[in-house]
Scaffold this active site. Sequence first.
Site, short mmCIF file in Angstrom:
data_model
loop_
_atom_site.label_atom_id
_atom_site.label_comp_id
_atom_site.label_asym_id
_atom_site.label_seq_id
_atom_site.Cartn_x
_atom_site.Cartn_y
_atom_site.Cartn_z
N CYS A 1 104.47 14.64 23.67
CA CYS A 1 104.83 13.51 24.54
C CYS A 1 103.94 13.47 25.78
O CYS A 1 103.59 12.39 26.27
CB CYS A 1 106.31 13.60 24.93
N GLU B 1 110.96 10.35 24.68
CA GLU B 1 109.89 9.81 25.52
C GLU B 1 108.98 8.87 24.71
O GLU B 1 108.60 7.80 25.15
CB GLU B 1 109.03 10.94 26.10
N1 THU Z 1 112.88 16.32 21.99
C1 THU Z 1 112.67 15.18 22.72
O1 THU Z 1 113.29 14.15 22.46
N2 THU Z 1 111.76 15.22 23.72
C2 THU Z 1 111.01 16.31 24.04
O2 THU Z 1 110.15 16.22 24.91
C3 THU Z 1 111.26 17.59 23.37
C4 THU Z 1 112.20 17.57 22.22
C5 THU Z 1 113.85 16.28 20.87
C6 THU Z 1 113.23 16.39 19.50
C7 THU Z 1 114.36 16.96 18.68
O3 THU Z 1 115.14 15.89 18.20
C8 THU Z 1 115.17 17.77 19.69
O4 THU Z 1 114.75 17.36 20.97
C9 THU Z 1 115.00 19.26 19.56
O5 THU Z 1 113.67 19.63 19.61
#
Ligand code: THU
Length: 136
Positions: free
Chosen positions: A93, A55
């Site tokens: 986020c 995000e």
């Molecule tokens: N992650 C996201 O990309 N967005 C979120 O809102 C939560 C978590 C990613 C971060 C990390 O690379 C993986 O998911 C595991 O936490």
Amino acid sequence: MIPEKLIELAKDAMTRAYAPYSGYKVGAALLCADGTVYQGCNIENASFSPTVCAERTAFFKAVYDGHRDFVAIAVCGGKDGIITGPFPPCGVCRQVMREFCGDDFVIYMVDAEGYEAATLAQILPYSFDPKKHMGQ
Ligand code: THU
């Protein structure tokens, strides 16, 4: 833009995820008020804390390009890119969304069958709001 199209772009973004540590692939597609869509994926780091979520990748790309008005974001993710339950954006986020978006900004959380939709006001109640609290 219909949610299904934004969701398709989020799924496409998920294929770009760099997630060698968690194996958790996430994609996002952010719809700007002028119709432009920015895609983002999570980008992990061996030192862990520099990891950025999908995000925020999408938001920061858009803000860098001069966008400030946003309508909606679609987010999907799962272990090894397999989408199961609806994908809820993390707290960090949500606060980044709060920086640029109003209460009516819509989050489409993709699941295996379709999606759930919620507003920013719903997923981030009692938020620290730059307009209310920082005079922005
Ligand atoms: N992650 C996201 O990309 N967005 C979120 O809102 C939560 C978590 C990613 C971060 C990390 O690379 C993986 O998911 C595991 O936490």
